[in-house]
Scaffold this motif. Structure first.
Motif, PDB file in Angstrom:
ATOM      1  N   TYR A  63       0.856  -1.176   0.000  1.00 40.05           N
ATOM      2  CA  TYR A  63       0.000   0.000   0.000  1.00 40.05           C
ATOM      3  C   TYR A  63       0.898   1.234   0.000  1.00 40.05           C
ATOM      4  CZ  TYR A  63      -4.385   2.423   1.073  1.00 40.05           C
ATOM      5  OH  TYR A  63      -5.496   3.208   1.022  1.00 40.05           O
ATOM      6  N   ASN A  64       0.560   2.212  -0.824  1.00 40.35           N
ATOM      7  CA  ASN A  64       1.305   3.468  -0.815  1.00 40.35           C
ATOM      8  C   ASN A  64       0.803   4.324   0.334  1.00 40.35           C
ATOM      9  OD1 ASN A  64       2.902   3.024  -3.168  1.00 40.35           O
ATOM     10  ND2 ASN A  64       1.080   3.367  -4.387  1.00 40.35           N
ATOM     11  N   THR A  65       1.669   4.600   1.270  1.00 38.71           N
ATOM     12  CA  THR A  65       1.251   5.329   2.454  1.00 38.71           C
ATOM     13  C   THR A  65       2.361   6.287   2.866  1.00 38.71           C
ATOM     14  OG1 THR A  65       0.385   5.062   4.697  1.00 38.71           O
ATOM     15  CG2 THR A  65       2.048   3.488   4.001  1.00 38.71           C
ATOM     16  N   GLY A  66       2.178   6.916   3.991  1.00 35.54           N
ATOM     17  CA  GLY A  66       3.174   7.880   4.438  1.00 35.54           C
ATOM     18  C   GLY A  66       3.156   8.017   5.936  1.00 35.54           C
ATOM     19  N   GLU A  67       4.221   8.555   6.480  1.00 38.94           N
ATOM     20  CA  GLU A  67       4.317   8.802   7.915  1.00 38.94           C
ATOM     21  C   GLU A  67       4.922  10.178   8.141  1.00 38.94           C
ATOM     22  OE1 GLU A  67       3.371   6.970  10.470  1.00 38.94           O
ATOM     23  OE2 GLU A  67       2.812   5.178   9.339  1.00 38.94           O
ATOM     24  N   LEU A  68       4.422  10.841   9.175  1.00 39.75           N
ATOM     25  CA  LEU A  68       5.053  12.072   9.631  1.00 39.75           C
ATOM     26  C   LEU A  68       5.930  11.691  10.814  1.00 39.75           C
ATOM     27  CD1 LEU A  68       5.126  15.155   9.263  1.00 39.75           C
ATOM     28  CD2 LEU A  68       3.307  15.298  10.953  1.00 39.75           C
ATOM     29  N   ILE A  69       7.223  11.861  10.679  1.00 42.86           N
ATOM     30  CA  ILE A  69       8.139  11.427  11.735  1.00 42.86           C
ATOM     31  C   ILE A  69       8.847  12.629  12.341  1.00 42.86           C
ATOM     32  CG2 ILE A  69       8.479   9.192  10.617  1.00 42.86           C
ATOM     33  CD1 ILE A  69      11.355  10.223   9.933  1.00 42.86           C
ATOM     34  N   THR A  70       9.242  12.469  13.593  1.00 38.39           N
ATOM     35  CA  THR A  70      10.022  13.498  14.266  1.00 38.39           C
ATOM     36  C   THR A  70      11.461  13.019  14.381  1.00 38.39           C
ATOM     37  OG1 THR A  70       9.406  12.590  16.409  1.00 38.39           O
ATOM     38  CG2 THR A  70       8.073  14.380  15.568  1.00 38.39           C
ATOM     39  N   ILE A  71      12.373  13.917  14.245  1.00 38.64           N
ATOM     40  CA  ILE A  71      13.795  13.614  14.320  1.00 38.64           C
ATOM     41  C   ILE A  71      14.402  14.481  15.412  1.00 38.64           C
ATOM     42  CG2 ILE A  71      15.982  13.793  13.052  1.00 38.64           C
ATOM     43  CD1 ILE A  71      14.360  13.076  10.526  1.00 38.64           C
ATOM     44  N   GLY A  72      15.150  13.846  16.294  1.00 38.48           N
ATOM     45  CA  GLY A  72      15.734  14.553  17.428  1.00 38.48           C
ATOM     46  C   GLY A  72      16.849  15.492  17.024  1.00 38.48           C
ATOM     47  N   ALA A  73      17.177  16.395  17.936  1.00 43.18           N
ATOM     48  CA  ALA A  73      18.180  17.418  17.643  1.00 43.18           C
ATOM     49  C   ALA A  73      19.511  16.815  17.198  1.00 43.18           C
ATOM     50  CB  ALA A  73      18.388  18.295  18.875  1.00 43.18           C
ATOM     51  N   GLY A  74      19.887  15.686  17.790  1.00 42.51           N
ATOM     52  CA  GLY A  74      21.175  15.079  17.474  1.00 42.51           C
ATOM     53  C   GLY A  74      21.240  14.464  16.091  1.00 42.51           C
ATOM     54  N   ASP A  75      20.076  14.239  15.494  1.00 42.20           N
ATOM     55  CA  ASP A  75      20.033  13.570  14.195  1.00 42.20           C
ATOM     56  C   ASP A  75      19.638  14.490  13.048  1.00 42.20           C
ATOM     57  OD1 ASP A  75      20.791  11.106  15.213  1.00 42.20           O
ATOM     58  OD2 ASP A  75      18.735  10.600  15.766  1.00 42.20           O
ATOM     59  N   VAL A  76      19.448  15.761  13.343  1.00 37.65           N
ATOM     60  CA  VAL A  76      18.986  16.697  12.311  1.00 37.65           C
ATOM     61  C   VAL A  76      19.948  16.734  11.125  1.00 37.65           C
ATOM     62  CG1 VAL A  76      18.681  19.161  11.818  1.00 37.65           C
ATOM     63  CG2 VAL A  76      17.542  18.133  13.768  1.00 37.65           C
ATOM     64  N   ASP A  77      21.248  16.631  11.411  1.00 42.23           N
ATOM     65  CA  ASP A  77      22.237  16.692  10.325  1.00 42.23           C
ATOM     66  C   ASP A  77      22.083  15.536   9.343  1.00 42.23           C
ATOM     67  OD1 ASP A  77      23.221  18.926  11.484  1.00 42.23           O
ATOM     68  OD2 ASP A  77      24.955  17.956  12.412  1.00 42.23           O
ATOM     69  N   LYS A  78      21.499  14.432   9.796  1.00 37.26           N
ATOM     70  CA  LYS A  78      21.397  13.241   8.945  1.00 37.26           C
ATOM     71  C   LYS A  78      20.313  13.379   7.884  1.00 37.26           C
ATOM     72  CE  LYS A  78      22.869  10.143  12.659  1.00 37.26           C
ATOM     73  NZ  LYS A  78      22.388   9.124  13.594  1.00 37.26           N
ATOM     74  N   ILE A  79      19.435  14.366   8.036  1.00 33.98           N
ATOM     75  CA  ILE A  79      18.322  14.494   7.090  1.00 33.98           C
ATOM     76  C   ILE A  79      18.843  14.681   5.675  1.00 33.98           C
ATOM     77  CG2 ILE A  79      16.375  15.950   6.405  1.00 33.98           C
ATOM     78  CD1 ILE A  79      15.908  16.491   9.366  1.00 33.98           C
ATOM     79  N   ASP A  80      19.901  15.449   5.534  1.00 33.87           N
ATOM     80  CA  ASP A  80      20.422  15.733   4.209  1.00 33.87           C
ATOM     81  C   ASP A  80      21.284  14.601   3.670  1.00 33.87           C
ATOM     82  OD1 ASP A  80      19.183  18.220   4.113  1.00 33.87           O
ATOM     83  OD2 ASP A  80      20.815  19.136   5.239  1.00 33.87           O
ATOM     84  N   SER A  81      21.955  13.871   4.553  1.00 38.33           N
ATOM     85  CA  SER A  81      22.896  12.853   4.086  1.00 38.33           C
ATOM     86  C   SER A  81      22.247  11.484   3.953  1.00 38.33           C
ATOM     87  CB  SER A  81      24.092  12.774   5.038  1.00 38.33           C
ATOM     88  OG  SER A  81      23.666  12.475   6.348  1.00 38.33           O
ATOM     89  N   GLY A  82      21.099  11.300   4.561  1.00 43.32           N
ATOM     90  CA  GLY A  82      20.422  10.008   4.485  1.00 43.32           C
ATOM     91  C   GLY A  82      20.290   9.384   5.854  1.00 43.32           C
ATOM     92  N   PHE A  83      19.177   8.730   6.095  1.00 44.98           N
ATOM     93  CA  PHE A  83      18.935   8.105   7.397  1.00 44.98           C
ATOM     94  C   PHE A  83      17.890   7.011   7.222  1.00 44.98           C
ATOM     95  CE2 PHE A  83      15.868  11.439   6.817  1.00 44.98           C
ATOM     96  CZ  PHE A  83      14.696  10.965   7.375  1.00 44.98           C
ATOM     97  N   GLU A  84      17.664   6.267   8.274  1.00 44.69           N
ATOM     98  CA  GLU A  84      16.595   5.281   8.245  1.00 44.69           C
ATOM     99  C   GLU A  84      15.792   5.370   9.528  1.00 44.69           C
ATOM    100  OE1 GLU A  84      19.119   1.879   7.504  1.00 44.69           O
ATOM    101  OE2 GLU A  84      18.754   1.187   9.549  1.00 44.69           O
ATOM    102  N   THR A  85      14.556   4.947   9.466  1.00 44.17           N
ATOM    103  CA  THR A  85      13.678   5.090  10.607  1.00 44.17           C
ATOM    104  C   THR A  85      12.809   3.852  10.755  1.00 44.17           C
ATOM    105  OG1 THR A  85      11.920   6.450  11.558  1.00 44.17           O
ATOM    106  CG2 THR A  85      12.029   6.385   9.173  1.00 44.17           C
ATOM    107  N   ASP A  86      12.639   3.392  11.990  1.00 38.17           N
ATOM    108  CA  ASP A  86      11.754   2.265  12.280  1.00 38.17           C
ATOM    109  C   ASP A  86      10.325   2.775  12.351  1.00 38.17           C
ATOM    110  OD1 ASP A  86      13.965   0.631  12.526  1.00 38.17           O
ATOM    111  OD2 ASP A  86      14.100   0.898  14.690  1.00 38.17           O
ATOM    112  N   GLN A  87       9.443   2.146  11.603  1.00 38.03           N
ATOM    113  CA  GLN A  87       8.046   2.560  11.604  1.00 38.03           C
ATOM    114  C   GLN A  87       7.147   1.336  11.610  1.00 38.03           C
ATOM    115  OE1 GLN A  87       6.976   5.750  11.821  1.00 38.03           O
ATOM    116  NE2 GLN A  87       9.107   6.424  11.907  1.00 38.03           N
ATOM    117  N   VAL A  88       5.870   1.593  11.829  1.00 39.42           N
ATOM    118  CA  VAL A  88       4.862   0.541  11.732  1.00 39.42           C
ATOM    119  C   VAL A  88       3.900   0.946  10.628  1.00 39.42           C
ATOM    120  CG1 VAL A  88       2.994  -0.656  12.935  1.00 39.42           C
ATOM    121  CG2 VAL A  88       5.076  -0.004  14.188  1.00 39.42           C
TER     122      VAL A  88
END
Ligand SMILES: [Zn+2]
Length: 71
Positions: A33-58
């Protein structure tokens, strides 16, 4: 084993020194199913948004655990 998927789109909603909110679109690897999530990223990980990251979701549709990769 938890399946992985790659985000098809991501949009940074808010980003500042306290953290960020990012909207991620993905296709669930279980129910496809094509879906989406709104996720929050902590202050320590903000720099990773531009370089790439992964997130555990349900998946909001089938409820299974997955890992979304954002590149
Ligand atoms: Zn699913």
């Amino acid at each position: 084993m938890t399946k992985r998927t790659i985000a098809t789109n991501r949009e940074v909603i808010i980003k500042d020194e306290t953290g960020a909110m990012v909207n991620i679109d993905y296709t669930c690897p279980y129910c496809h199913y094509n879906t989406g999530e709104l996720i929050t990223i902590g202050a320590g990980d903000v720099d990773k948004i531009d370089s790439g990251f992964e997130t555990d979701q349900v998946c909001g549709v089938c409820g299974k655990d997955l890992i979304i990769e954002c590149r």
